[in-house]
Structure formats: C-alpha cells, structure tokens
Scaffold this motif. Structure first.
Motif, PDB file in Angstrom:
ATOM      1  N   LEU A   5      81.354  95.074  57.089  1.00 54.82           N
ATOM      2  CA  LEU A   5      81.182  93.714  56.596  1.00 54.82           C
ATOM      3  C   LEU A   5      79.897  93.625  55.809  1.00 54.82           C
ATOM      4  O   LEU A   5      78.837  93.965  56.295  1.00 54.82           O
ATOM      5  CB  LEU A   5      81.155  92.724  57.764  1.00 54.82           C
ATOM      6  CG  LEU A   5      80.788  91.286  57.432  1.00 54.82           C
ATOM      7  CD1 LEU A   5      81.853  90.689  56.533  1.00 54.82           C
ATOM      8  CD2 LEU A   5      80.638  90.473  58.694  1.00 54.82           C
ATOM      9  N   SER A 442      82.042  88.334  70.246  1.00 54.89           N
ATOM     10  CA  SER A 442      82.531  87.102  69.614  1.00 54.89           C
ATOM     11  C   SER A 442      81.592  85.932  69.890  1.00 54.89           C
ATOM     12  O   SER A 442      81.280  85.140  68.989  1.00 54.89           O
ATOM     13  CB  SER A 442      83.945  86.776  70.102  1.00 54.89           C
ATOM     14  OG  SER A 442      84.868  87.747  69.659  1.00 54.89           O
ATOM     15  N   GLN A 465      81.696  97.714  65.779  1.00 51.32           N
ATOM     16  CA  GLN A 465      82.663  98.735  65.399  1.00 51.32           C
ATOM     17  C   GLN A 465      82.122 100.135  65.639  1.00 51.32           C
ATOM     18  O   GLN A 465      82.870 101.036  66.023  1.00 51.32           O
ATOM     19  CB  GLN A 465      83.047  98.549  63.934  1.00 51.32           C
ATOM     20  CG  GLN A 465      83.809  97.248  63.710  1.00 51.32           C
ATOM     21  CD  GLN A 465      84.208  97.087  62.269  1.00 51.32           C
ATOM     22  OE1 GLN A 465      85.365  97.294  61.922  1.00 51.32           O
ATOM     23  NE2 GLN A 465      83.266  96.734  61.429  1.00 51.32           N
ATOM     24  N   PRO A 471      87.646  94.911  66.654  1.00 51.58           N
ATOM     25  CA  PRO A 471      87.669  93.444  66.637  1.00 51.58           C
ATOM     26  C   PRO A 471      89.096  92.914  66.771  1.00 51.58           C
ATOM     27  O   PRO A 471      90.029  93.472  66.210  1.00 51.58           O
ATOM     28  CB  PRO A 471      87.093  93.096  65.256  1.00 51.58           C
ATOM     29  CG  PRO A 471      86.363  94.316  64.810  1.00 51.58           C
ATOM     30  CD  PRO A 471      87.089  95.479  65.421  1.00 51.58           C
ATOM     31  N   SER A 473      91.769  89.308  66.825  1.00 50.60           N
ATOM     32  CA  SER A 473      92.013  88.169  65.936  1.00 50.60           C
ATOM     33  C   SER A 473      90.945  87.094  66.091  1.00 50.60           C
ATOM     34  O   SER A 473      90.510  86.492  65.103  1.00 50.60           O
ATOM     35  CB  SER A 473      93.394  87.568  66.211  1.00 50.60           C
ATOM     36  OG  SER A 473      94.409  88.495  65.926  1.00 50.60           O
ATOM     37  N   THR A 475      87.811  87.491  66.948  1.00 48.24           N
ATOM     38  CA  THR A 475      86.571  87.934  66.320  1.00 48.24           C
ATOM     39  C   THR A 475      86.629  87.749  64.812  1.00 48.24           C
ATOM     40  O   THR A 475      85.687  87.239  64.192  1.00 48.24           O
ATOM     41  CB  THR A 475      86.301  89.414  66.654  1.00 48.24           C
ATOM     42  OG1 THR A 475      86.437  89.634  68.059  1.00 48.24           O
ATOM     43  CG2 THR A 475      84.905  89.823  66.215  1.00 48.24           C
ATOM     44  N   TYR A 476      87.743  88.165  64.210  1.00 44.55           N
ATOM     45  CA  TYR A 476      87.879  87.990  62.767  1.00 44.55           C
ATOM     46  C   TYR A 476      87.886  86.508  62.391  1.00 44.55           C
ATOM     47  O   TYR A 476      87.338  86.118  61.345  1.00 44.55           O
ATOM     48  CB  TYR A 476      89.152  88.680  62.268  1.00 44.55           C
ATOM     49  CG  TYR A 476      88.979  90.158  62.038  1.00 44.55           C
ATOM     50  CD1 TYR A 476      88.119  90.632  61.045  1.00 44.55           C
ATOM     51  CD2 TYR A 476      89.668  91.088  62.808  1.00 44.55           C
ATOM     52  CE1 TYR A 476      87.957  91.994  60.830  1.00 44.55           C
ATOM     53  CE2 TYR A 476      89.508  92.460  62.598  1.00 44.55           C
ATOM     54  CZ  TYR A 476      88.652  92.905  61.608  1.00 44.55           C
ATOM     55  OH  TYR A 476      88.486  94.245  61.395  1.00 44.55           O
ATOM     56  N   LEU A 479      84.348  85.388  62.259  1.00 43.21           N
ATOM     57  CA  LEU A 479      83.712  85.892  61.038  1.00 43.21           C
ATOM     58  C   LEU A 479      84.075  85.030  59.835  1.00 43.21           C
ATOM     59  O   LEU A 479      83.205  84.612  59.064  1.00 43.21           O
ATOM     60  CB  LEU A 479      84.141  87.339  60.780  1.00 43.21           C
ATOM     61  CG  LEU A 479      83.510  88.423  61.640  1.00 43.21           C
ATOM     62  CD1 LEU A 479      84.221  89.751  61.402  1.00 43.21           C
ATOM     63  CD2 LEU A 479      82.031  88.566  61.326  1.00 43.21           C
ATOM     64  N   LEU A 495      86.926  89.487  52.815  1.00 45.82           N
ATOM     65  CA  LEU A 495      87.217  90.011  54.155  1.00 45.82           C
ATOM     66  C   LEU A 495      88.686  89.795  54.498  1.00 45.82           C
ATOM     67  O   LEU A 495      89.356  90.678  55.044  1.00 45.82           O
ATOM     68  CB  LEU A 495      86.328  89.317  55.191  1.00 45.82           C
ATOM     69  CG  LEU A 495      86.606  89.643  56.666  1.00 45.82           C
ATOM     70  CD1 LEU A 495      86.385  91.124  56.954  1.00 45.82           C
ATOM     71  CD2 LEU A 495      85.727  88.793  57.584  1.00 45.82           C
ATOM     72  N   MET A 499      91.541  92.598  55.329  1.00 42.45           N
ATOM     73  CA  MET A 499      92.397  92.569  56.510  1.00 42.45           C
ATOM     74  C   MET A 499      93.857  92.715  56.109  1.00 42.45           C
ATOM     75  O   MET A 499      94.628  93.424  56.761  1.00 42.45           O
ATOM     76  CB  MET A 499      92.183  91.276  57.285  1.00 42.45           C
ATOM     77  CG  MET A 499      90.800  91.152  57.919  1.00 42.45           C
ATOM     78  SD  MET A 499      90.482  89.477  58.522  1.00 42.45           S
ATOM     79  CE  MET A 499      91.703  89.355  59.822  1.00 42.45           C
ATOM     80  N   MET A 510      93.507  81.661  60.819  1.00 42.13           N
ATOM     81  CA  MET A 510      92.681  82.247  59.756  1.00 42.13           C
ATOM     82  C   MET A 510      92.976  81.583  58.419  1.00 42.13           C
ATOM     83  O   MET A 510      92.051  81.299  57.637  1.00 42.13           O
ATOM     84  CB  MET A 510      92.941  83.750  59.679  1.00 42.13           C
ATOM     85  CG  MET A 510      92.537  84.508  60.918  1.00 42.13           C
ATOM     86  SD  MET A 510      92.995  86.241  60.798  1.00 42.13           S
ATOM     87  CE  MET A 510      92.537  86.821  62.435  1.00 42.13           C
TER      88      MET A 510
END
Length: 651
Positions: A5, A442, A465, A471, A473, A475-476, A479, A495, A499, A510
C-alpha cells in the motif's frame, strides 16, 4: 498474496479380498503399519463383544465402504521401500494437563516391560484414556511406534476403533476410512461405534452431507442399528450447518421409533434453535422434554437463558435461571458468562460486576472469557480505566490475557482516539508471546486513519502482510474508508482496482465506501460507473448504496435521475429506509418542488416513517412562507413528530 500500500501509487490452494479393490490403491498404504507383524487371522480377544463379529463382513458394507472411500480425499502414496507412518498431523488439543498424560504414558510403558505382555485389552484401556485427554497424535504414535514394533502383541478390533477415532479428531477421516478397509480384510464387521466415529469425523471436516448420506445408507440397509449416540451425532452435524429444521424432523422420527432421544439430543436442537433466533420454538421443545420426563442439564438451561437474553427477555431469563437453581442444577462458568454478556451489552455494568461476585461466591472460577466480556462492556461505555482494572485483576488471579483481551482494549482506546495507549498495548502483545491477528491490525488501522496518521497506517498495513497475516474484507474496507475520509480518493480507487486484479473478494460495503466518497467529491460519473458495475460482479446494491447515489444526484440538482433511481430501487425489491425518504424529500424541498415532496411525504407516512429534524424545519419554513394550504397542513400534521418545534406557530 501481498499487496503493498502506497499513498502515491498502488501496486499491484470376496474370495480373497484385496484392500486396494475396496478402497483404491492410494488409500490402502497407511494401513500396512497396523497389519505388519500380525497374523492374517484376527487375534483372540480376552472378552469378545457380541457387537463384534469375526466372520465374513456383509457384501452391503463392502459396497457402502467403497462408495464413501471414493468420495473422500486420499493421502498421497509414500515413496517405495519406506514404511509409511502418519506425519504432519494437525496440532492436537490438550484437554487435561501434562501430569495426566505423563501418568498414562508411565502406565503404558510399564506394561510394555512386563513379560508376558498383558492382554491387548489393557493396552486399549490406556490408549482410550489418552484419547479422552485429547492427545490423538500421541495415541497413534504409541500404536505405531510401540505396539506395532513388538512381537507378541496383536492389535484388535478395539485398537482399530481407537485409531479411527484419533484420525477423525485430527481431521483425517480419509485415514479413518482406510482403516475401515483393514477391518474388512481381517474379517471384522464394523459396529455402531465405528460408524458413529466416522460420521463424526466427516462432520468435523465440514462434510455433513456425506455424513448424512452414510447415515441414510446404514438406516436403509438395517445392517447397523443406530443408537442414540449416532442419532445425536447426525443431529449435531445438521445443527452445525444451519439445518435445524431437518434436525427437528429427525428428532420426531426418534420420538416415534424405538431409539428415544435423550437430554443431549434435545439440548443440541434447543441450542441451535436459540442461535437461529427461534427462541419460542426452543421453549416449546423444552416443555416437550418435561412432558416426556427427560431432565434438562446445565447446557439446556444456559442455551435458553442465552437465547432469551439476546431478545431482551430479562424476566423470562431470570425465571429460567431460578428454575435451574431450584432444580438443583448448578450454573457453570459458561452460564455466568452468558448472564454477564447480557448485562454488558445493555450497559448494566454494576449488574455485570454483581454477576461476577456471585459467581466467585458460589465457587465458580471466572475464566478469560469472563474477564474479556467485562472488559468489553467497560470499553463500550468508554470507561478505559475500569477496563484496565479488570485486565489487572485477571492477571492477579493467575489467568493469562489472550489476543482477544488485547483486541478489546486496543479497540476501546482507538474509539476514544487514544492512539498512543493503543499502540503501547499493540507492542506489548509480542512481549507477552502473543501474535496480533486481523482484528488487532484492523482496530489499529482504524484508529490511525481516524487521527489522520495515514503514513503510519500505510506502514502498519505493510508490516501486517510481512508478518504473514492476510488482510480480510474488513481490513480492506477500513483501508478504503480511511483513505477516502482523509482525502486520498484516487489512492483508494487504485487499491480497489488492485484488489480486483488479484481476484480478492469485493463486497457491496467496499463499493458503498467509494461511491459515497466520489459523490461527496462531486464526481458523479465515477460514482455512477461504480454503481453500474455492481451487477457485473454478481453484487446487488443495498439500501445504503441506493441512498448514497440518490443523495449524490440530489445535491447536484439532478432530481429526475434521483427519482428514477428511487423508483428502480423499489422495483428491484430494495425497500427505501427512513433515511432514503428524508434524503430525496430534502432534495425536492431544496429545489422548491413542494408538490413532489408532498407526494413522497405521504408515501413515507404510509410506510410508518417520519421526517427527521432537518426536514421538519424545512417544511415548516416553507409552510410559513408559502401560506396556509389546507391540504398541506393536513399532511404535515400526519408525518411531523408530535413534539416537533414550530407546529404551534403553524396552528
């Protein structure tokens, strides 16, 4: 799979019977160590059980076995010339302390030094004790490295059952099935215990459909008469997979048949019904138990108390607890934990501490879950000093906080925007020999983004990582949300595309984050492109997706597009919420489209919603400035909250 990232740039699993003829050549190899050094005929047993036949097994069981061994994953064949033995088994649980295991091993080794050897039944007794302790790999090792290596000791039917049980608990039901083939080769007929063990093994490996199929074939064949344990195992499997209704159907079959359900069977279904939020059905089944003279146990009551508490039915839960005590059934630590959890979720921290006090007075030792629950309650109330006090009490009582304990506190500090304290606890994890998990990272990421420390969040994500933690879902989602709320919208989109390219799981949450960000950034084309892309990804927009997009249109004065999407939303079966109605009404009022707003207000009232404070004020202002329209006044009285300010002015 690792995704670096960066805020600047996002880069991008029977005549003669041959074992191989029954189970296939690849699965047969792991039996050889049990057969090595033994005679072809079954060894005599000191006290043969009437359930075990030492004669030719039935043809049906051969066919049945073949059908299941073919659908079960087979182990890979070892190199030629090497004696196979089990390896790389999953880590085993240890239910009793090392002293119990040590005593069992001393007893086992003492028997190995005796001459002549004790009968195999004595060894089986020792192995059974080790199995009950949860030391499955140890029991298998003793069979392989001790019993199999010595002349004069021949494993028997019971040894096979122990070995099958061990393999099933180690998630290697394929090895267990292969040993079933060995039983056939030696002339044994598997009994109800053998098949119950295999059924349980399939369930433990999340293969409940195969377990049910095996059970059905046994029932149809009538070769094996299922007992209450086998029925209970299937009931448990059905409940574990959410098939509670099928479990109830099986219970009815038991009630009408010769094998009657016991407390365990009823309790398993009652617990599952409570978890499925079917508490009234669980209570009816509880009454059925009483009518049939079947006594509930502590698990039965605990499940019902938990279910009632989840619905806020405190009076009934308290009554159930008193009934439990009056019946002479002592609550265990899990019962108290359920009560304590219910109190904390309602913010009743004094009552929660009272439960803890009663628990200790009654001689029930609190466990880590008890203290974690209490800590979580204080964190939810923002009382971090009290949460730390509970942590210290836990340590003083000789308990070791786990990673979940730290996650609770870290999350609590982050919500209070005390990131330094959270980071201190985060660093303390490794000093305690604990490894942070997805939830830990998270919580920290969310806290760092909330305080605008995006660079620190980026580094933490990369550290996560590097530590080998993939990570999830959530966690993403954190982000994406953190980047968007801190103004890094293009980086969030990069990002998101990364994904997509790596086929990571994308969910509607998301999409909602990005759509909301681009709407607020006045980039409706990008927001609409994301919205339109949902269907191609097999996702359905939810009420939040629609509401966000409608709000974006309204804020740009695109009322026609907003109204079209509002209508499409309903046609697609997604019912608008009160927020959706208030959003589009606000849009029409803002453009002085009072008549259109009035139609939506009437529809909203019919749905049982009312205007929020912002809309109430806007409508009052319009009414005061545009005159006393009688039709408008009637509608306003319908949908405005009775205590709304300004209504007296209208009157």
């Amino acid at each position: 799979m690792r995704a670096e990232l960066s805020l600047k740039k996002m880069s991008s699993r029977r005549g003669r019977i041959y074992i191989s003829s029954i189970i296939g050549p690849r699965i047969a190899y792991c039996n050889k160590w049990l057969l090595k050094g033994t005679s072809k005929s079954p060894s005599p047993s000191p006290s043969p059980s009437p359930l075990v036949k030492v004669n030719q097994p039935s043809c049906f069981l051969f066919v049945l076995f073949r059908s299941f061994s073919n659908t079960t994953k087979n182990p890979t064949s070892p190199p030629q010339g090497r004696e196979p033995k089990p390896k790389a088994l999953p880590k085993q649980s240890c239910n009793l302390g090392p002293n119990h295991l040590r005593s069992a091993l001393i007893s086992f080794n003492r028997m190995l030094r005796m001459r002549p050897f004790p009968p195999i039944s004595q060894f089986n007794k020792a192995l059974g004790s080790i199995l009950k302790m949860g030391h499955y790999a140890t029991a298998l090792s003793l069979i392989h490295n001790k019993l199999q290596q010595l002349q004069g000791i021949q494993v028997d039917f019971y040894t096979f059952n122990i070995a099958i049980n061990c393999y099933c608990h180690l998630n290697r039901v394929d090895f267990g099935l292969s040993l079933l083939g060995t039983l056939f080769k030696r002339g044994y007929t598997p009994n109800v215990v053998t098949f119950t063990t295999l059924i349980n093994g399939l369930i433990l490996q999340d293969k409940t459909p195969q377990a049910v199929e095996l059970f059905k074939k046994l029932m149809r064949s009538r070769e094996i008469e299922p007992n209450v344990v086998m029925y209970g195992t299937i009931v448990n499997g059905l409940c574990r997979t959410g098939s509670t209704i099928r479990a109830v159907s099986l219970l009815r079959i038991m009630e009408e048949g010769s094998c009657k359900p016991n407390t365990v069977v009823y309790t398993t279904i009652i617990d599952s019904l409570c978890k499925d939020r079917m508490v009234d059905d669980a209570l009816k089944l509880f009454s059925t138990m009483d009518e049939k003279g079947i006594f509930p146990n502590v698990v039965t009551y605990t499940s019902l108390i938990h279910g009632l508490c989840n619905f806020g039915r405190w009076k009934e839960a308290t009554g159930m607890f008193r009934e439990m005590l009056d019946g002479g059934i002592a609550p265990d630590v899990h019962t108290y934990n359920v009560l304590l959890d219910a109190c904390t979720k309602e913010g009743k921290m004094k009552e929660a501490e009272g439960v803890l006090e009663v628990m200790i007075q009654r001689g029930v030792d609190p466990d880590v879950v008890t203290y974690n629950t209490l800590m979580d309650g204080f964190c939810l109330q923002g009382q971090m000093d009290e949460a730390i006090r509970v942590l210290n009490t836990m340590v003083e009582r000789g308990l070791h906080p786990d990673v979940f304990s730290y996650n609770i506190l870290i999350n609590g500090y982050c919500k209070k925007i005390k990131i330094n304290e959270a980071m201190h606890l985060f660093r303390e994890l490794s000093r305690r020999g604990l490894k942070p998990d997805n939830a830990t990272f998270s919580a920290m990421l969310r806290g760092l983004f909330q305080t605008g420390r995006c660079g620190a969040a980026q580094k933490l994500f990369n550290d996560m990582q590097a530590a080998g933690i993939i990570p999830n879902s959530q966690t993403y989602g954190i982000l994406l949300d953190g980047l968007c709320k801190n103004g890094y919208i293009s980086e969030a989109l990069s990002l998101f595309h990364m994904m997509e390219s790596k086929s990571l799981h994308l969910n509607v949450v998301m999409y909602n984050i990005l759509i909301d960000a681009f709407c607020k950034d006045k980039k409706l084309d990008t927001a609409w492109a994301l919205f339109s892309n949902l269907a191609s990804k097999g996702l359905q927009p939810d009420v939040k997706t629609y509401t966000t997009m409608i709000q974006g249109f309204c804020e740009e004065g695109l009322l026609h597009e907003a109204k079209e999407l509002f209508v499409k939303m309903k046609l697609n079966g997604c019912l608008p919420s009160d927020v959706t109605y208030n959003t589009i009404i606000r849009g029409f009022i803002g453009q002085h489209k009072c008549y259109e707003a009035l139609i939506l207000v009437e529809e909203m009232v019919q749905r049982g919603f009312s205007a929020d404070a912002s809309n109430s004020s806007l409508i009052i202002d319009i009414l005061l400035t545009k005159g006393q329209d009688p039709a408008l006044r009637v509608v306003i009285k319908k949908f405005m909250p009775k205590d709304s300010h300004g209504m007296q002015e209208i009157e």
